[in-house]
Enzyme design. Structure first.
Site, PDB file in Angstrom:
ATOM      1  N   ARG A  26       0.831  -1.206   0.000  1.00  0.00           N
ATOM      2  CA  ARG A  26       0.000   0.000   0.000  1.00  0.00           C
ATOM      3  C   ARG A  26       0.869   1.262   0.000  1.00  0.00           C
ATOM      4  NH1 ARG A  26      -5.759   0.295   3.356  1.00  0.00           N
ATOM      5  NH2 ARG A  26      -6.912   0.034   1.434  1.00  0.00           N
ATOM      6  N   VAL A  76      -6.431   3.498  11.672  1.00  0.00           N
ATOM      7  CA  VAL A  76      -6.397   2.080  11.288  1.00  0.00           C
ATOM      8  C   VAL A  76      -7.817   1.543  11.193  1.00  0.00           C
ATOM      9  CG1 VAL A  76      -4.132   1.750  12.342  1.00  0.00           C
ATOM     10  CG2 VAL A  76      -6.191   1.231  13.662  1.00  0.00           C
ATOM     11  N   SER A  92     -10.070   6.914  13.503  1.00  0.00           N
ATOM     12  CA  SER A  92     -10.904   5.743  13.230  1.00  0.00           C
ATOM     13  C   SER A  92     -12.237   5.884  13.953  1.00  0.00           C
ATOM     14  CB  SER A  92     -10.229   4.468  13.745  1.00  0.00           C
ATOM     15  OG  SER A  92      -8.990   4.278  13.138  1.00  0.00           O
ATOM     16  N   GLU A 113     -14.034  10.995  11.331  1.00  0.00           N
ATOM     17  CA  GLU A 113     -14.065  11.478   9.945  1.00  0.00           C
ATOM     18  C   GLU A 113     -15.443  11.225   9.350  1.00  0.00           C
ATOM     19  OE1 GLU A 113     -11.881  13.371   8.268  1.00  0.00           O
ATOM     20  OE2 GLU A 113     -13.678  13.378   7.043  1.00  0.00           O
ATOM     21  N   LYS A 173     -20.257   9.915  16.006  1.00  0.00           N
ATOM     22  CA  LYS A 173     -19.870   9.300  14.731  1.00  0.00           C
ATOM     23  C   LYS A 173     -20.733   8.065  14.445  1.00  0.00           C
ATOM     24  CE  LYS A 173     -17.925   7.980  11.079  1.00  0.00           C
ATOM     25  NZ  LYS A 173     -18.114   8.634   9.798  1.00  0.00           N
ATOM     26  N   ALA A 178     -24.257   9.250  13.630  1.00  0.00           N
ATOM     27  CA  ALA A 178     -24.427   9.857  12.299  1.00  0.00           C
ATOM     28  C   ALA A 178     -24.583   8.755  11.254  1.00  0.00           C
ATOM     29  CB  ALA A 178     -23.224  10.741  11.965  1.00  0.00           C
ATOM     30  N   CYS A 196     -18.617   0.854   6.332  1.00  0.00           N
ATOM     31  CA  CYS A 196     -18.944   1.407   7.649  1.00  0.00           C
ATOM     32  C   CYS A 196     -20.383   1.288   8.126  1.00  0.00           C
ATOM     33  CB  CYS A 196     -18.489   2.856   7.703  1.00  0.00           C
ATOM     34  SG  CYS A 196     -16.697   2.961   7.669  1.00  0.00           S
ATOM     35  N   PHE A 237     -19.310  -0.460  -4.174  1.00  0.00           N
ATOM     36  CA  PHE A 237     -20.515  -0.236  -3.363  1.00  0.00           C
ATOM     37  C   PHE A 237     -21.231   1.068  -3.700  1.00  0.00           C
ATOM     38  CE2 PHE A 237     -19.836   2.950   0.018  1.00  0.00           C
ATOM     39  CZ  PHE A 237     -18.479   3.190  -0.090  1.00  0.00           C
ATOM     40  N   ARG A 278     -16.053  -3.038  -0.297  1.00  0.00           N
ATOM     41  CA  ARG A 278     -16.406  -3.649   0.987  1.00  0.00           C
ATOM     42  C   ARG A 278     -17.921  -3.593   1.217  1.00  0.00           C
ATOM     43  NH1 ARG A 278     -11.953  -0.688   4.711  1.00  0.00           N
ATOM     44  NH2 ARG A 278     -12.467   1.001   3.270  1.00  0.00           N
TER      45      ARG A 278
HETATM   46  P1  NAD Z   1      -8.533   0.806   5.563  1.00  0.00           P
HETATM   47  O1  NAD Z   1      -8.629  -0.630   5.818  1.00  0.00           O
HETATM   48  O2  NAD Z   1      -8.662   1.328   4.163  1.00  0.00           O
HETATM   49  O3  NAD Z   1      -7.130   1.370   6.126  1.00  0.00           O
HETATM   50  C1  NAD Z   1      -6.621   1.049   7.364  1.00  0.00           C
HETATM   51  C2  NAD Z   1      -5.110   0.863   7.216  1.00  0.00           C
HETATM   52  O4  NAD Z   1      -4.542   0.721   8.533  1.00  0.00           O
HETATM   53  C3  NAD Z   1      -4.693  -0.386   6.449  1.00  0.00           C
HETATM   54  O5  NAD Z   1      -3.913  -0.020   5.322  1.00  0.00           O
HETATM   55  C4  NAD Z   1      -3.890  -1.214   7.466  1.00  0.00           C
HETATM   56  O6  NAD Z   1      -2.784  -1.899   6.890  1.00  0.00           O
HETATM   57  C5  NAD Z   1      -3.415  -0.144   8.416  1.00  0.00           C
HETATM   58  N1  NAD Z   1      -3.031  -0.639   9.748  1.00  0.00           N
HETATM   59  C6  NAD Z   1      -3.727  -1.463  10.563  1.00  0.00           C
HETATM   60  N2  NAD Z   1      -3.061  -1.659  11.718  1.00  0.00           N
HETATM   61  C7  NAD Z   1      -1.920  -0.937  11.635  1.00  0.00           C
HETATM   62  C8  NAD Z   1      -0.825  -0.722  12.510  1.00  0.00           C
HETATM   63  N3  NAD Z   1      -0.805  -1.275  13.722  1.00  0.00           N
HETATM   64  N4  NAD Z   1       0.180   0.060  12.098  1.00  0.00           N
HETATM   65  C9  NAD Z   1       0.159   0.636  10.871  1.00  0.00           C
HETATM   66  N5  NAD Z   1      -0.858   0.479   9.995  1.00  0.00           N
HETATM   67  C10 NAD Z   1      -1.882  -0.296  10.377  1.00  0.00           C
HETATM   68  O7  NAD Z   1      -9.634   1.504   6.495  1.00  0.00           O
HETATM   69  P2  NAD Z   1     -10.376   2.894   6.257  1.00  0.00           P
HETATM   70  O8  NAD Z   1     -11.514   2.726   5.317  1.00  0.00           O
HETATM   71  O9  NAD Z   1      -9.364   3.944   5.984  1.00  0.00           O
HETATM   72  O10 NAD Z   1     -11.013   3.129   7.690  1.00  0.00           O
HETATM   73  C11 NAD Z   1     -10.209   3.449   8.808  1.00  0.00           C
HETATM   74  C12 NAD Z   1     -11.110   3.902   9.942  1.00  0.00           C
HETATM   75  O11 NAD Z   1     -11.836   5.082   9.536  1.00  0.00           O
HETATM   76  C13 NAD Z   1     -12.184   2.891  10.337  1.00  0.00           C
HETATM   77  O12 NAD Z   1     -12.371   2.963  11.726  1.00  0.00           O
HETATM   78  C14 NAD Z   1     -13.429   3.387   9.628  1.00  0.00           C
HETATM   79  O13 NAD Z   1     -14.595   3.015  10.311  1.00  0.00           O
HETATM   80  C15 NAD Z   1     -13.247   4.880   9.673  1.00  0.00           C
HETATM   81  N6  NAD Z   1     -13.913   5.626   8.592  1.00  0.00           N
HETATM   82  C16 NAD Z   1     -13.863   5.167   7.311  1.00  0.00           C
HETATM   83  C17 NAD Z   1     -14.451   5.917   6.296  1.00  0.00           C
HETATM   84  C18 NAD Z   1     -14.416   5.450   4.867  1.00  0.00           C
HETATM   85  O14 NAD Z   1     -15.058   6.089   4.045  1.00  0.00           O
HETATM   86  N7  NAD Z   1     -13.701   4.404   4.519  1.00  0.00           N
HETATM   87  C19 NAD Z   1     -15.050   7.145   6.581  1.00  0.00           C
HETATM   88  C20 NAD Z   1     -15.065   7.584   7.910  1.00  0.00           C
HETATM   89  C21 NAD Z   1     -14.483   6.817   8.902  1.00  0.00           C
HETATM   90  C1  UGA Z   2     -20.774   6.895   4.783  1.00  0.00           C
HETATM   91  C2  UGA Z   2     -21.216   8.263   5.314  1.00  0.00           C
HETATM   92  O1  UGA Z   2     -21.993   8.915   4.312  1.00  0.00           O
HETATM   93  C3  UGA Z   2     -20.007   9.116   5.676  1.00  0.00           C
HETATM   94  O2  UGA Z   2     -20.428  10.338   6.248  1.00  0.00           O
HETATM   95  C4  UGA Z   2     -19.132   8.351   6.677  1.00  0.00           C
HETATM   96  O3  UGA Z   2     -17.980   9.088   6.993  1.00  0.00           O
HETATM   97  C5  UGA Z   2     -18.737   7.014   6.078  1.00  0.00           C
HETATM   98  O4  UGA Z   2     -19.944   6.264   5.743  1.00  0.00           O
HETATM   99  C6  UGA Z   2     -17.962   6.148   7.013  1.00  0.00           C
HETATM  100  O5  UGA Z   2     -18.023   6.319   8.209  1.00  0.00           O
HETATM  101  O6  UGA Z   2     -17.321   5.263   6.450  1.00  0.00           O
HETATM  102  P1  UGA Z   2     -19.837   5.957   2.479  1.00  0.00           P
HETATM  103  O7  UGA Z   2     -20.194   4.638   3.057  1.00  0.00           O
HETATM  104  O8  UGA Z   2     -18.475   6.148   1.941  1.00  0.00           O
HETATM  105  O9  UGA Z   2     -20.047   7.109   3.577  1.00  0.00           O
HETATM  106  O10 UGA Z   2     -20.854   6.330   1.298  1.00  0.00           O
HETATM  107  P2  UGA Z   2     -22.373   6.804   1.295  1.00  0.00           P
HETATM  108  O11 UGA Z   2     -22.534   7.855   0.277  1.00  0.00           O
HETATM  109  O12 UGA Z   2     -22.873   7.111   2.635  1.00  0.00           O
HETATM  110  O13 UGA Z   2     -23.139   5.508   0.761  1.00  0.00           O
HETATM  111  C7  UGA Z   2     -23.250   4.337   1.560  1.00  0.00           C
HETATM  112  C8  UGA Z   2     -24.151   3.344   0.851  1.00  0.00           C
HETATM  113  O14 UGA Z   2     -25.517   3.792   0.909  1.00  0.00           O
HETATM  114  C9  UGA Z   2     -23.830   3.150  -0.618  1.00  0.00           C
HETATM  115  O15 UGA Z   2     -23.933   1.800  -0.964  1.00  0.00           O
HETATM  116  C10 UGA Z   2     -24.877   3.973  -1.315  1.00  0.00           C
HETATM  117  O16 UGA Z   2     -25.150   3.524  -2.606  1.00  0.00           O
HETATM  118  C11 UGA Z   2     -26.056   3.777  -0.390  1.00  0.00           C
HETATM  119  N1  UGA Z   2     -27.068   4.850  -0.493  1.00  0.00           N
HETATM  120  C12 UGA Z   2     -26.750   6.113  -0.118  1.00  0.00           C
HETATM  121  C13 UGA Z   2     -28.337   4.552  -0.951  1.00  0.00           C
HETATM  122  O17 UGA Z   2     -28.637   3.393  -1.291  1.00  0.00           O
HETATM  123  N2  UGA Z   2     -29.261   5.551  -1.030  1.00  0.00           N
HETATM  124  C14 UGA Z   2     -28.980   6.834  -0.670  1.00  0.00           C
HETATM  125  O18 UGA Z   2     -29.872   7.688  -0.758  1.00  0.00           O
HETATM  126  C15 UGA Z   2     -27.684   7.114  -0.201  1.00  0.00           C
END
Ligand code: NAD
Ligand code: UGA
Length: 466
Positions: free
Chosen positions: A41, A92, A133, A163, A222, A225, A278, A340, A348
């Site tokens: 990565r 993470v 996270s 976030e 979080k 929301a 999420c 997705f 995912r």
């Molecule tokens: P991700 O799996 O894409 O990234 C996490 C990274 O952390 C991985 O690359 C992994 O290798 C690394 N990691 C794990 N343990 C580690 C360690 N001990 N040292 C160094 N690196 C390490 O996950 P993500 O989607 O970025 O989500 C991270 C967090 O943010 C989660 O808690 C998720 O719920 C939250 N979040 C995600 C989103 C989103 O849109 N994906 C939005 C808001 C919040």
């Molecule tokens: C969601 C939240 O919108 C973010 O604010 C949050 O930070 C994030 O989760 C997180 O914690 O990971 P995300 O999952 O990236 O973001 O994308 P969304 O736009 O929320 O869509 C989530 C799913 O709901 C998708 O599969 C989308 O197609 C679906 N969706 C969304 C619907 O089916 N209908 C809608 O009206 C909106």
């Protein structure tokens, strides 16, 4: 208040990468190192070919190009980055537990704890540790207990700064957030730490959008929301089923209710079911927390959001089977989309995985085209479900890089992701090359159904009576 000169972000994923890129772009005087244990990565983040960045987000490549090598660095040397940093973001992953107590519900905090222990071991100077996270309420307490064991006199302030970016629009969301939430201890030191972090965001976020709360409110906000957003999708999806039997049209119902300013128009689009890393994980976590406090009514209330979502995915797959004369055995079903949602390469919990799996159980041959998802990723998504053997999955999944070959001679087409390009296809040509009758199952309601029906397609759309 000590100003922040060096930041370390542990976790270079969908949150850590884009978030740090934007913070670095907006704060060129701060050095930011994003670290990860995943060498592949990190290599991808450092690739000179910006198309190879591990996260696809519109606009991300340009920001990385500007900041990388100037004040934004990607590395695997976690110890060094922790040691040098004034402030550490923990970004993470926190997936649903797949083993032991809380299996299938609680958040797995293994990676968070490992991070905290590493910080405790390495740190020689005072640091602000920021939970980026998504975490169960009161995790900061556990992190603090681990950090306070260092025994070398280092002081830590723990902040919660969840976030809210959504994938596919991450850069726009980060550039113009509805709010930035910072929770900290209600002590002088805690408030100073909050202000130190707030000053980083203040480089581009108006002060009135930077909300300050206590740590527990921030952590719980979080999860709340995400639960509220997902609940809206499940609510409209529940209504979509009622629309199909009553002759109402869910998009008209959405518009009608969304114009009520108390309801609002966003997150009212019926779909084949929400996916993403999420929503499900965070609601399950909320349900688990409520249960662990003995709040069964609260837990049951939120669990229904997941039950409805599973039902929606299942009934879409079932609709395909029943429409195709109750058998899809050896039939070619073409999927447009696997991610997705559009504009991301993230798969995912994508609804496509569950729909494909169910159709494969019926012995269908699934042919997929997605502009950003690889065959290997699709296979690994199916294998992860662990309901079928990898050999069986391989036999039933074909991936195409050209949509027209994916659709050729198909018995039915299912739209699983709302990628814009699908609307631009030559649907007459596709119809001419399909098995007849030619069916389209639009799980995203993105196509012009009248035009398709004029060509000769039989169209099923989520939420529209047929
Ligand atoms: P991700 O799996 O894409 O990234 C996490 C990274 O952390 C991985 O690359 C992994 O290798 C690394 N990691 C794990 N343990 C580690 C360690 N001990 N040292 C160094 N690196 C390490 O996950 P993500 O989607 O970025 O989500 C991270 C967090 O943010 C989660 O808690 C998720 O719920 C939250 N979040 C995600 C989103 C989103 O849109 N994906 C939005 C808001 C919040
Ligand atoms: C969601 C939240 O919108 C973010 O604010 C949050 O930070 C994030 O989760 C997180 O914690 O990971 P995300 O999952 O990236 O973001 O994308 P969304 O736009 O929320 O869509 C989530 C799913 O709901 C998708 O599969 C989308 O197609 C679906 N969706 C969304 C619907 O089916 N209908 C809608 O009206 C909106």
């Amino acid at each position: 208040m000590k100003s922040i000169k060096k930041i370390c972000c542990v976790g270079a994923g969908y949150v850590g990468g884009p978030t740090m890129a934007v913070i670095a772009q907006k704060n060129p005087h701060i050095q930011i190192t994003v670290v990860d244990i995943n060498q592949e990565r990190i290599n991808a983040w450092n690739d000179t070919d910006l198309r190879k960045l591990p996260v696809y987000e519109p606009g991300l490549d340009l920001i990385v190009a500007e900041a990388r090598g100037r004040n934004l660095f990607f590395d695997t040397n976690v110890d060094k980055a922790i040691d040098e940093a004034d402030l550490i973001f923990i970004s993470v992953n926190t997936p649903t537990k797949t083993y032991g107590k809380g299996k299938g519900m609680a958040a797995d905090l293994k990676y968070i704890e490992l991070c905290a222990r590493q910080i405790a071991r390495v740190a020689k100077t005072n640091k602000i540790v920021v939970e980026k996270s998504t975490l169960p309420v009161r995790t900061a307490q556990a992190i603090k207990r681990i950090l306070d064991q260092t025994g070398n006199g280092v002081e830590f302030q723990i902040l919660s700064n969840p976030e809210f970016l959504a994938e596919g629009t991450a850069i726009a969301d980060l550039m113009n957030p509805d709010r930035v939430l910072i929770g900290g201890a209600e002590t002088v030191e805690g408030q100073e730490a909050i202000e130190a972090l707030a000053s980083i965001y203040a480089a581009w976020v108006p002060q009135e959008r930077i909300l300050r709360t206590n740590v527990w409110s921030s952590e719980l906000s979080k999860l709340t929301a995400n639960a509220f957003l997902a609940q809206r999708v499940s609510s409209i999806n529940a209504i979509s089923e009622l629309c199909e039997v009553s002759g109402a049209d869910v998009s008209e119902v959405s518009r009608a209710i969304g114009t009520d300013s108390r309801i609002g128009s966003k997150f009212l689009k019926a779909s084949v079911g929400f996916g993403g890393s999420c929503f499900q994980k965070d609601i399950l976590n909320l349900v688990y927390i409520a249960k662990s406090y003995g709040l069964d009514a609260v837990a049951d209330y939120w669990e229904q959001v997941i039950i409805m979502n599973d039902h929606q995915k299942h009934r879409f797959a079932e609709k395909i089977v029943t429409t195709l004369f109750n058998t899809v055995n050896d039939k070619k079903i073409a999927f447009l989309g696997w991610a997705f949602k559009k504009d991301t390469n993230d798969t995912r919990e994508s609804a496509a995985i569950y729909v494909a799996n169910e159709l494969m159980e019926e012995e269908a041959q699934i042919h997929v085209y997605d502009p950003k998802v690889t065959h290997l990723q699709m296979l690994s998504d199916l294998d992860y479900l662990a309901t079928r053997t990898p050999e069986k999955n391989k036999k039933h999944l074909t991936t195409h890089t050209d949509p027209y070959t994916a659709l050729e001679a198909a018995h039915g087409i299912a739209i699983l992701t709302e990628w814009d390009e699908f609307k631009e296809y030559d649907w007459q040509r596709i119809y001419d090359n399909m098995q007849k009758p030619a069916f389209i199952f639009d799980g995203r309601d993105i196509l012009d159904h009248q035009a398709l029906e004029n060509i000769g397609f039989e169209v099923y759309t989520i939420g529209k009576g047929n």
